[in-house]
Design an enzyme around this catalytic site. Sequence first.
Site, PDB file in Angstrom:
ATOM      1  N   SER A  28      56.200   7.662 -61.023  1.00  0.00           N
ATOM      2  CA  SER A  28      57.254   8.531 -61.525  1.00  0.00           C
ATOM      3  C   SER A  28      58.193   8.896 -60.383  1.00  0.00           C
ATOM      4  O   SER A  28      57.765   8.941 -59.213  1.00  0.00           O
ATOM      5  CB  SER A  28      56.647   9.811 -62.115  1.00  0.00           C
ATOM      6  N   TYR A  51      51.321  17.256 -61.032  1.00  0.00           N
ATOM      7  CA  TYR A  51      51.704  15.934 -61.540  1.00  0.00           C
ATOM      8  C   TYR A  51      52.353  15.126 -60.429  1.00  0.00           C
ATOM      9  O   TYR A  51      52.027  13.954 -60.207  1.00  0.00           O
ATOM     10  CB  TYR A  51      52.666  16.119 -62.712  1.00  0.00           C
TER      11      TYR A  51
END
Length: 258
Positions: free
Chosen positions: A141, A154
């Site tokens: 990501s 995250y």
Amino acid sequence: MGRMDGRVAVVTGASTGIGAAIAREFVRAGAKVHAVARRPDVITDNIGADVVASGQCVPHKVDVSDADAVRALADELRDSEPVDTLVCAAGINVTRRRIAELTLDGWHQLVATNLNGVFYCLNAFLDELRANHGDFVVISSVAASWPDHSGPGYGATKSGLLGLARGTGIDEHANGVRVSTILPGIVDTPILDNRPIPPPPELREWCLKPEDIAATCLLAVTLPPRANLAEATMVATRLQSLGKTQQANPQLPPDLAP
């Protein structure tokens, strides 16, 4: 390029979102896909019952955070259908994600799936990837390097994937294993519903779509063997990062800002 006839792929997180799109793209390209998720019935719904019935896509109920279950799948496939492509797309996030809200349980959930799960898969399938000069693709990501509303937990797990993938590439390139990391920006998938304030429909229209990531993944695994797409960052044209929407898009109406 663009065809995977005769190849065998394992795709994790294949029930919805990016993983499901990659599984569909690989099937269209001619590969046989072993689709891994905790909810195999959803795989059938999203990939298509006809495709599953044809045997071109085989659903497997496996939680990637369970090392023994991942190893059992690898052992099952080793003799019958040696895998040459491994795509790790399984990932989760938690709603309470700001550092002051993130609980120990939330942290452990993130690490178990997003980071440990990728290592478990690589560890289980590495011998086959070596034997078949295969491809290992990690879906990371932009949060790995650009802090955004995904939360520090995250982001930490996605940063860990960068280190894992880069180190694996150094270790395994001489064995013919290609390692690719794809770092998407905001993608319109069900994981957005877990945000403290889910993006409104108008904003989601501007997001990347799972099919965009799937197309990049297909490119990575069908390049000539001499070429390796080591890392690819993909962002939505009008949303470079959801956390920086107004700065990147000064014309964005205030009611669409995160």
